[in-house]
Design a protein around this motif. Sequence first.
Motif, PDB file in Angstrom:
ATOM      1  N   ARG A   5       0.826  -1.208   0.000  1.00  0.00           N
ATOM      2  CA  ARG A   5       0.000   0.000   0.000  1.00  0.00           C
ATOM      3  C   ARG A   5       0.859   1.256   0.000  1.00  0.00           C
ATOM      4  O   ARG A   5       0.596   2.214  -0.738  1.00  0.00           O
ATOM      5  N   ALA A   6       1.937   1.269   0.801  1.00  0.00           N
ATOM      6  CA  ALA A   6       2.817   2.439   0.851  1.00  0.00           C
ATOM      7  C   ALA A   6       3.510   2.666  -0.491  1.00  0.00           C
ATOM      8  O   ALA A   6       3.603   3.807  -0.972  1.00  0.00           O
ATOM      9  N   THR A   7       3.980   1.595  -1.119  1.00  0.00           N
ATOM     10  CA  THR A   7       4.652   1.725  -2.415  1.00  0.00           C
ATOM     11  C   THR A   7       3.669   2.108  -3.511  1.00  0.00           C
ATOM     12  O   THR A   7       3.963   2.951  -4.360  1.00  0.00           O
ATOM     13  N   ALA A   8       2.488   1.491  -3.484  1.00  0.00           N
ATOM     14  CA  ALA A   8       1.488   1.764  -4.515  1.00  0.00           C
ATOM     15  C   ALA A   8       0.965   3.191  -4.434  1.00  0.00           C
ATOM     16  O   ALA A   8       0.633   3.800  -5.465  1.00  0.00           O
ATOM     17  N   LEU A   9       0.879   3.753  -3.235  1.00  0.00           N
ATOM     18  CA  LEU A   9       0.435   5.143  -3.111  1.00  0.00           C
ATOM     19  C   LEU A   9       1.390   6.090  -3.819  1.00  0.00           C
ATOM     20  O   LEU A   9       0.968   7.039  -4.493  1.00  0.00           O
ATOM     21  N   VAL A  10       2.680   5.826  -3.680  1.00  0.00           N
ATOM     22  CA  VAL A  10       3.685   6.665  -4.354  1.00  0.00           C
ATOM     23  C   VAL A  10       3.568   6.532  -5.865  1.00  0.00           C
ATOM     24  O   VAL A  10       3.593   7.522  -6.594  1.00  0.00           O
ATOM     25  N   GLU A  11       3.432   5.281  -6.338  1.00  0.00           N
ATOM     26  CA  GLU A  11       3.349   5.062  -7.782  1.00  0.00           C
ATOM     27  C   GLU A  11       2.052   5.614  -8.369  1.00  0.00           C
ATOM     28  O   GLU A  11       2.043   6.145  -9.477  1.00  0.00           O
ATOM     29  N   SER A  12       0.943   5.499  -7.641  1.00  0.00           N
ATOM     30  CA  SER A  12      -0.347   5.954  -8.159  1.00  0.00           C
ATOM     31  C   SER A  12      -0.398   7.462  -8.362  1.00  0.00           C
ATOM     32  O   SER A  12      -1.200   7.965  -9.167  1.00  0.00           O
ATOM     33  N   ALA A  13       0.451   8.194  -7.636  1.00  0.00           N
ATOM     34  CA  ALA A  13       0.453   9.654  -7.748  1.00  0.00           C
ATOM     35  C   ALA A  13       1.358  10.156  -8.878  1.00  0.00           C
ATOM     36  O   ALA A  13       1.409  11.362  -9.118  1.00  0.00           O
ATOM     37  N   LYS A  14       2.058   9.256  -9.558  1.00  0.00           N
ATOM     38  CA  LYS A  14       2.984   9.685 -10.605  1.00  0.00           C
ATOM     39  C   LYS A  14       2.261   9.947 -11.921  1.00  0.00           C
ATOM     40  O   LYS A  14       1.147   9.468 -12.159  1.00  0.00           O
ATOM     41  N   GLU A  15       2.952  10.704 -12.772  1.00  0.00           N
ATOM     42  CA  GLU A  15       2.312  11.188 -14.001  1.00  0.00           C
ATOM     43  C   GLU A  15       1.931  10.072 -14.957  1.00  0.00           C
ATOM     44  O   GLU A  15       0.881  10.134 -15.616  1.00  0.00           O
ATOM     45  N   ALA A  60      -2.186   7.055 -17.896  1.00  0.00           N
ATOM     46  CA  ALA A  60      -2.862   5.803 -18.231  1.00  0.00           C
ATOM     47  C   ALA A  60      -4.351   5.886 -17.916  1.00  0.00           C
ATOM     48  O   ALA A  60      -5.185   5.390 -18.679  1.00  0.00           O
ATOM     49  N   ARG A  61      -4.694   6.540 -16.818  1.00  0.00           N
ATOM     50  CA  ARG A  61      -6.109   6.700 -16.470  1.00  0.00           C
ATOM     51  C   ARG A  61      -6.805   7.597 -17.487  1.00  0.00           C
ATOM     52  O   ARG A  61      -7.945   7.323 -17.897  1.00  0.00           O
ATOM     53  N   CYS A  62      -6.132   8.674 -17.880  1.00  0.00           N
ATOM     54  CA  CYS A  62      -6.733   9.603 -18.848  1.00  0.00           C
ATOM     55  C   CYS A  62      -6.947   8.951 -20.213  1.00  0.00           C
ATOM     56  O   CYS A  62      -7.858   9.324 -20.950  1.00  0.00           O
ATOM     57  N   ARG A 106      -5.886  -3.033 -15.628  1.00  0.00           N
ATOM     58  CA  ARG A 106      -4.682  -2.877 -16.452  1.00  0.00           C
ATOM     59  C   ARG A 106      -3.728  -1.863 -15.834  1.00  0.00           C
ATOM     60  O   ARG A 106      -2.513  -2.058 -15.851  1.00  0.00           O
ATOM     61  N   VAL A 107      -4.287  -0.796 -15.290  1.00  0.00           N
ATOM     62  CA  VAL A 107      -3.433   0.212 -14.637  1.00  0.00           C
ATOM     63  C   VAL A 107      -2.711  -0.393 -13.438  1.00  0.00           C
ATOM     64  O   VAL A 107      -1.510  -0.183 -13.241  1.00  0.00           O
ATOM     65  N   ILE A 108      -3.456  -1.177 -12.655  1.00  0.00           N
ATOM     66  CA  ILE A 108      -2.869  -1.756 -11.443  1.00  0.00           C
ATOM     67  C   ILE A 108      -1.794  -2.782 -11.787  1.00  0.00           C
ATOM     68  O   ILE A 108      -0.664  -2.715 -11.280  1.00  0.00           O
ATOM     69  N   PHE A 109      -2.118  -3.723 -12.662  1.00  0.00           N
ATOM     70  CA  PHE A 109      -1.212  -4.841 -12.910  1.00  0.00           C
ATOM     71  C   PHE A 109      -0.101  -4.510 -13.910  1.00  0.00           C
ATOM     72  O   PHE A 109       0.957  -5.147 -13.871  1.00  0.00           O
TER      73      PHE A 109
END
Length: 308
Positions: A188-198, A203-205, A212-215
């Motif tokens: 969770r700590a690592t994924a929070l950092v990655e999820s906030a990156k451009e 990918a979401r946009c 697909r975004v997660i995996f």
Amino acid sequence: MTDQSLNPEDNTAAQAVLVETPFQRFVSEYADNKIAVVSLVVLVAIVVLAILAPWITPQNPYDLAQVSIMDAAQPPGTEAFDGYTMWLGSDGAGRDLYSAILYGIRISLMVGLASGLIALIIGTAIGLVAAYAGGRVDTLIMRAVDLQLSFPAALIALMLVAALGRGIDKIIIALVVAQWAYYARTVRATALVESAKEYVEAARCLGLSHGRVIFKHVLPNCLAPLIVIGTVQTASAIALESTLSFLGVGLRQTEPSLGVLISSGREYIISGRYWISIFPGIALLLTIVSINLVGDQLRDVLNPRLKK
């Protein structure tokens, strides 16, 4: 003449650096720590010996047809009733300790790896959901993680084993429940950092699905800390299983592990028959220490900022 022709050795070295693969760089950095290399060799040797146990031991120590009570509690170097030499002696049931230790390592490694892998999968999935969903879902999951981590893992495993009963499957379930929260918090700590990156926002946009975004984008960047914590938790699971078995609430005598072997020699130590507990204890110590040292070096190589 050019500089390349004047310095062929320098040119060759430069080309070697350019073609160095990530795996070669990883091996080179890992090999910098000689203690970690020795630990890896010891760990590989232990695993190979455990796998080959049925073919390199003089007996199956848990086949009653191969065990003789005439060989009970014999010192190292004694010749067994069947004619082979018991180099590490025998335990109170007449089992050859060399054979019993290798079979015990098989069970200990199986329990540690199985519980660690299942806990990793469950914890990773929960940690990714918490980080990616956020909001109330994240809060609810992390409160559950915090609640579990407030209790010692040994206490949780002990209560579950007492409720479920003894056996390999029961001890694996208890260890999974005791360990999953460590993986969930790390991911969770690592994924929070990655999820906030451009690149994740991009990918979401682009309309990519959440899965697909997660995996494809988030999970691969969580693998390095997962590898490190996986090695540490595997060693912890082996130690915890041995502790429970030593206390008599883990595995049965018919499901041997190093903890069971150490426990079986307690009553003989007072009479001077030290080898029944000491030799399995040394095997357990080597296994846990080698796994931990390998994990420490993996941490330093995969995340140099944590290097001491």
